[in-house]
Design an enzyme around this catalytic site. Structure first.
Site, mmCIF file in Angstrom:
data_model
loop_
_atom_site.group_PDB
_atom_site.id
_atom_site.type_symbol
_atom_site.label_atom_id
_atom_site.label_comp_id
_atom_site.label_asym_id
_atom_site.label_seq_id
_atom_site.Cartn_x
_atom_site.Cartn_y
_atom_site.Cartn_z
ATOM 1 N N CYS A 2 -2.224 -4.198 9.374
ATOM 2 C CA CYS A 2 -2.391 -4.498 10.786
ATOM 3 C C CYS A 2 -1.460 -5.649 11.162
ATOM 4 O O CYS A 2 -1.304 -6.613 10.422
ATOM 5 C CB CYS A 2 -3.810 -4.887 11.155
ATOM 6 S SG CYS A 2 -5.009 -3.615 10.778
ATOM 7 N N ARG A 27 3.281 -2.892 9.070
ATOM 8 C CA ARG A 27 1.954 -3.300 8.581
ATOM 9 C C ARG A 27 0.875 -2.292 8.935
ATOM 10 O O ARG A 27 -0.293 -2.474 8.595
ATOM 11 C CB ARG A 27 1.568 -4.655 9.180
ATOM 12 C CG ARG A 27 2.571 -5.745 8.906
ATOM 13 C CD ARG A 27 2.162 -6.991 9.608
ATOM 14 N NE ARG A 27 1.001 -7.576 8.995
ATOM 15 C CZ ARG A 27 1.027 -8.416 7.982
ATOM 16 N NH1 ARG A 27 2.183 -8.792 7.484
ATOM 17 N NH2 ARG A 27 -0.076 -8.894 7.471
ATOM 18 N N TRP A 71 -3.766 -0.414 10.969
ATOM 19 C CA TRP A 71 -3.908 0.438 9.794
ATOM 20 C C TRP A 71 -5.420 0.532 9.585
ATOM 21 O O TRP A 71 -6.073 -0.453 9.239
ATOM 22 C CB TRP A 71 -3.223 -0.212 8.591
ATOM 23 C CG TRP A 71 -3.300 0.606 7.340
ATOM 24 C CD1 TRP A 71 -2.480 1.632 6.985
ATOM 25 C CD2 TRP A 71 -4.246 0.469 6.279
ATOM 26 N NE1 TRP A 71 -2.852 2.145 5.771
ATOM 27 C CE2 TRP A 71 -3.933 1.446 5.315
ATOM 28 C CE3 TRP A 71 -5.332 -0.376 6.041
ATOM 29 C CZ2 TRP A 71 -4.666 1.596 4.136
ATOM 30 C CZ3 TRP A 71 -6.061 -0.228 4.870
ATOM 31 C CH2 TRP A 71 -5.721 0.741 3.932
ATOM 32 N N ASN A 95 -7.052 -8.765 11.849
ATOM 33 C CA ASN A 95 -6.492 -8.189 10.634
ATOM 34 C C ASN A 95 -7.364 -8.685 9.485
ATOM 35 O O ASN A 95 -7.580 -9.890 9.355
ATOM 36 C CB ASN A 95 -5.039 -8.654 10.481
ATOM 37 C CG ASN A 95 -4.443 -8.363 9.114
ATOM 38 O OD1 ASN A 95 -3.543 -9.054 8.683
ATOM 39 N ND2 ASN A 95 -4.925 -7.360 8.429
ATOM 40 N N GLY A 96 -7.883 -7.761 8.688
ATOM 41 C CA GLY A 96 -8.743 -8.172 7.580
ATOM 42 C C GLY A 96 -9.975 -7.283 7.540
ATOM 43 O O GLY A 96 -10.007 -6.215 8.158
ATOM 44 N N GLU A 458 6.039 5.218 -11.751
ATOM 45 C CA GLU A 458 6.687 4.885 -10.486
ATOM 46 C C GLU A 458 7.223 6.152 -9.796
ATOM 47 O O GLU A 458 7.094 6.309 -8.585
ATOM 48 C CB GLU A 458 7.804 3.854 -10.719
ATOM 49 C CG GLU A 458 8.627 3.491 -9.509
ATOM 50 C CD GLU A 458 7.825 2.947 -8.317
ATOM 51 O OE1 GLU A 458 6.631 2.670 -8.459
ATOM 52 O OE2 GLU A 458 8.431 2.825 -7.240
ATOM 53 N N LYS A 462 6.110 7.416 -6.104
ATOM 54 C CA LYS A 462 7.094 7.655 -5.029
ATOM 55 C C LYS A 462 6.894 9.055 -4.457
ATOM 56 O O LYS A 462 6.876 9.253 -3.257
ATOM 57 C CB LYS A 462 8.494 7.533 -5.602
ATOM 58 C CG LYS A 462 9.516 6.566 -5.205
ATOM 59 C CD LYS A 462 9.357 5.315 -4.503
ATOM 60 C CE LYS A 462 8.057 4.655 -4.403
ATOM 61 N NZ LYS A 462 7.996 3.242 -4.498
ATOM 62 N N GLU A 465 3.655 9.317 -2.316
ATOM 63 C CA GLU A 465 3.570 8.620 -1.036
ATOM 64 C C GLU A 465 4.486 9.175 0.037
ATOM 65 O O GLU A 465 4.137 9.121 1.207
ATOM 66 C CB GLU A 465 3.739 7.106 -1.190
ATOM 67 C CG GLU A 465 5.085 6.649 -1.665
ATOM 68 C CD GLU A 465 5.122 5.125 -1.785
ATOM 69 O OE1 GLU A 465 5.824 4.658 -2.675
ATOM 70 O OE2 GLU A 465 4.476 4.420 -1.004
ATOM 71 N N HIS A 481 -3.897 15.935 -25.308
ATOM 72 C CA HIS A 481 -5.303 15.559 -25.481
ATOM 73 C C HIS A 481 -6.144 15.965 -24.284
ATOM 74 O O HIS A 481 -7.184 15.366 -24.021
ATOM 75 C CB HIS A 481 -5.418 14.061 -25.764
ATOM 76 C CG HIS A 481 -4.747 13.681 -27.044
ATOM 77 N ND1 HIS A 481 -5.241 14.025 -28.275
ATOM 78 C CD2 HIS A 481 -3.570 13.044 -27.279
ATOM 79 C CE1 HIS A 481 -4.419 13.599 -29.224
ATOM 80 N NE2 HIS A 481 -3.390 12.999 -28.639
ATOM 81 N N LYS A 580 3.099 -1.127 4.894
ATOM 82 C CA LYS A 580 3.992 -1.807 3.952
ATOM 83 C C LYS A 580 3.327 -3.013 3.291
ATOM 84 O O LYS A 580 3.572 -3.314 2.137
ATOM 85 C CB LYS A 580 5.256 -2.245 4.697
ATOM 86 C CG LYS A 580 6.284 -2.939 3.857
ATOM 87 C CD LYS A 580 7.334 -1.972 3.391
ATOM 88 C CE LYS A 580 8.273 -2.541 2.363
ATOM 89 N NZ LYS A 580 8.508 -1.606 1.262
HETATM 90 C C1 F6R Z 1 4.917 1.793 -3.039
HETATM 91 C C2 F6R Z 1 4.632 0.552 -2.380
HETATM 92 C C3 F6R Z 1 3.369 -0.137 -2.711
HETATM 93 C C4 F6R Z 1 3.616 -1.627 -2.931
HETATM 94 C C5 F6R Z 1 2.290 -2.355 -3.141
HETATM 95 C C6 F6R Z 1 2.491 -3.823 -3.439
HETATM 96 O O1 F6R Z 1 6.170 2.297 -2.654
HETATM 97 O O2 F6R Z 1 5.396 0.072 -1.586
HETATM 98 O O3 F6R Z 1 2.767 0.442 -3.825
HETATM 99 O O4 F6R Z 1 4.454 -1.777 -4.030
HETATM 100 O O5 F6R Z 1 1.495 -2.213 -2.009
HETATM 101 O O6 F6R Z 1 3.159 -4.449 -2.403
HETATM 102 P P1 F6R Z 1 3.796 -5.888 -2.614
HETATM 103 O O7 F6R Z 1 4.923 -5.709 -3.568
HETATM 104 O O8 F6R Z 1 4.238 -6.312 -1.259
HETATM 105 O O9 F6R Z 1 2.721 -6.744 -3.184
#
Ligand code: F6R
Length: 585
Positions: A2, A27, A71, A95-96, A458, A462, A465, A481, A580
């Protein structure tokens, strides 16, 4: 999560709020709204969807206002759940998470109050409306009753031209510019307008009115603010010919990696700490967690120091054992991830030396940490982290090399990777031809051993998401297993083989899944593996130091996710349901 913006001053508030909210959409972008105080009346526009959909908001009259891009945590993304929430004399953006929502709501309902939304945030407006007198005192009293985290910006119809702010656990910046006073969840949203910026500390309040942004502690005594520096930023930096920020940011990786390599001055205070370090704990979330996992392999290999990587949301509730001389690396692009902050606080309380590895110099994490190591990724706009992952690796590998030196051990030089990355990036484009096998699949597996497994995790994150396809990263040796039961001709398997020692072992798993009908897409630096039986397609990347190979091997996985997202008609820059910066628990 947010984004909050507040403004009061000489100009019309609405255009400033909207411009700030656009910069904060990373956000959260499922719904948005603004409230402007015109005289003693609120004018409110709220909508489901993005800030650009707030029709009519730009022309709202009034010189004080608050705005929000959401969000969703409580209640679906809809107009009624969008902020600001108005009750009585108050309009509130939040926000929170209000964790004692149920008890507080029950209390309001018992008083006959009706709730207009399903959010926890609306409670704040209800509680405020009950308090008579000075709105700052009212805000302090209400905040004292809230459990959980909040950044709040509040308007009161009785005090035109004033914005009230409070912070606990979620970031909030206030600022002063020549035309007015500003508040925002993140500094870039207001940095073009405000020359002086202050980050509220947890438990602080601010009153923006007249010419002054006054900051108060929990007892409402005036305090001097924590001044921060943040360069002004565009809401939409140029795409430079790319169609998406994700793709543009991937193209920046070689430069970002090279920039983020760090020389740690011998004899610095930090190096003295490295000298004494006996244990390493790393905590992070999502992609940053994966970079921490990759670092663990490099640290243990070159330094022979036990290193453990934790998911930050788990660490904070683990009752973790922190031994003497523990270095705790909190890795976070944003430096605002609530779980990572909580893990870092706990580690500090238990005696660890906390080091922030972050991309944002003024972030909350840097305030908790004893040392800050800054990655040089530049601003990352796409929600999916790409270049920040490689920036974290560059820094963590530099740290590994420094740590090894301190202990008289030899470590490979991570800067040798920098020239390899451009070549690997170009070759990664070949994964585009793989997309037809993924776009219609039921899901995909990513397998590898050791550091390759960390990269597999990773790669699967990717893919999930941005393409919304189920993906799972798995240790290559563990499939048999149980999980092998899920493999058939509709589950493409991406296998990673960058370890000379483990490649043949991974190829065993390749044969096993191929025997069950899976199409195997091998990514490796060993040419002879590409022609092996069971390999359906292969991508050969340049050879590199095994312990640092994740910086190279992740590139085709990022590209694959991007191209599969496009093939499925998704916006890779703003995937559904995500944000983000994850500032709630
Ligand atoms: C995946 C992604 C998230 C962030 C995670 C941590 O592409 O962007 O998994 O890596 O939310 O975010 P930070 O690095 O800002 O703590």
């Amino acid at each position: 999560m947010c984004g909050i913006v507040g403004y009061c001053g000489r100009r019309a508030a609405a255009p400033i709020l909207l411009a700030g909210l656009k910069k904060l959409e990373y956000r959260g972008y499922d719904s948005a709204g603004v409230a402007v105080l015109n005289g003693t009346a609120f004018a409110v526009v709220r909508r489901a969807g993005r800030v650009s959909g707030l029709d009519g908001a730009a022309s709202l009259m009034g010189n004080a206002g608050i705005g929000h891009t959401r969000w969703a945590t409580h209640g679906a993304p809809s107009e009624r759940n969008a902020h600001p929430h108005v009750w009585g004399d108050y309009a509130v953006v939040h926000n929170g998470i209000v964790e004692n929502e149920h008890a507080l709501k029950a209390e309001c309902l018992a008083r006959g109050e009706e709730f207009l939304s399903e959010t926890d945030s609306e409670i704040v407006a209800h509680l405020l409306a009950r308090e008579a007198g000075d709105p700052l005192v009212a805000l302090r009293n209400v905040c004292a009753r809230l459990e959980g985290s909040y950044a709040l910006a509040v308007l009161c119809a009785r005090t035109p031209g004033t914005v009230y702010c409070a912070r606990r656990g979620s970031p909030l910046i206030v600022g002063r510019g020549k035309d007015g006073l500003y508040a925002a969840s993140d500094a870039p949203a207001i940095a073009t307008e405000a020359e002086e910026l202050y980050a509220l500390r947890d438990g602080e309040f601010a009153v923006l009115a007249g010419e002054e942004a006054r900051i108060f502690n929990g007892e409402l005594a005036a305090v001097s603010g924590d001044r921060i520096v943040c360069a002004a930023a565009d809401d939409a930096p140029a795409l430079d010919g790319f169609n998406h920020y994700m793709r543009k940011e991937m193209s920046e990786i070689p430069a970002v990696f090279a920039r983020s390599l760090t020389d740690f001055a011998e004899n610095s205070e930090f190096c003295k700490v490295l000298c004494q370090t006996e244990y390493i704990q790393i905590a992070a979330c999502g992609t940053a967690y994966h970079s921490g996992l990759c670092a663990k392999f490099a640290i243990e290999r070159f330094c022979r120091i036990p290193a453990e990587t934790y998911i930050a949301s788990e660490y904070r509730y683990l009752d973790p054992i922190v031994k003497e001389n523990t270095l705790f690396l909190a890795v976070s692009q944003s430096g605002e991830t609530a779980d990572t902050l909580a893990a870092a606080r706990l580690a500090a309380e238990r005696g660890a030396v906390v080091v922030a590895v972050t991309n944002v110099a003024y972030s909350s994490l840097t305030r908790i940490a004893r040392f800050t190591l800054l990655t040089q990724a530049g601003r990352e706009i796409a929600v999916a982290a790409t270049k920040s992952f490689n920036a974290q690796l560059a820094l963590l590998y530099s740290l590994t090399a420094a740590l090894a030196r301190q202990r008289g051990r030899l470590a490979a030089d991570p800067s040798a990777l920098a020239p390899i990355l451009s070549d690997a990036l170009a070759r990664s484009e070949e994964t585009r031809a793989w997309t037809p096998f993924f776009a219609g699949a039921r899901g995909a597996y990513f397998i590898g051993r050791g550091a390759d497994h960390a990269v597999a995790l990773e790669g699967s994150l990717k893919l999930k998401e941005v393409s919304y396809l189920p993906g799972e990263g798995y240790p290559a040796g563990e499939l048999k297993h149980g999980t092998l039961a899920l493999i058939d001709d509709k589950t493409p398997v991406v296998a990673l083989a960058f370890s000379e020692r483990l490649a043949e072992k991974t190829m065993n798993a390749v044969r096993e899944v191929a025997a069950r009908g899976a199409k195997v897409f091998l990514i490796t630096c060993f040419e002879e593996l590409c022609a092996r039986k069971g390999v359906f397609r292969s991508l050969l990347l340049p050879p590199c130091e095994e312990a640092y190979s994740p910086a190279v091997s992740v590139l085709p996985l990022q590209a694959l996710a991007y191209y599969v997202a496009l093939a499925r008609g998704n916006d890779p820059d703003k995937p559904r349901h995500l944000a983000k910066s994850v500032t709630v628990e």
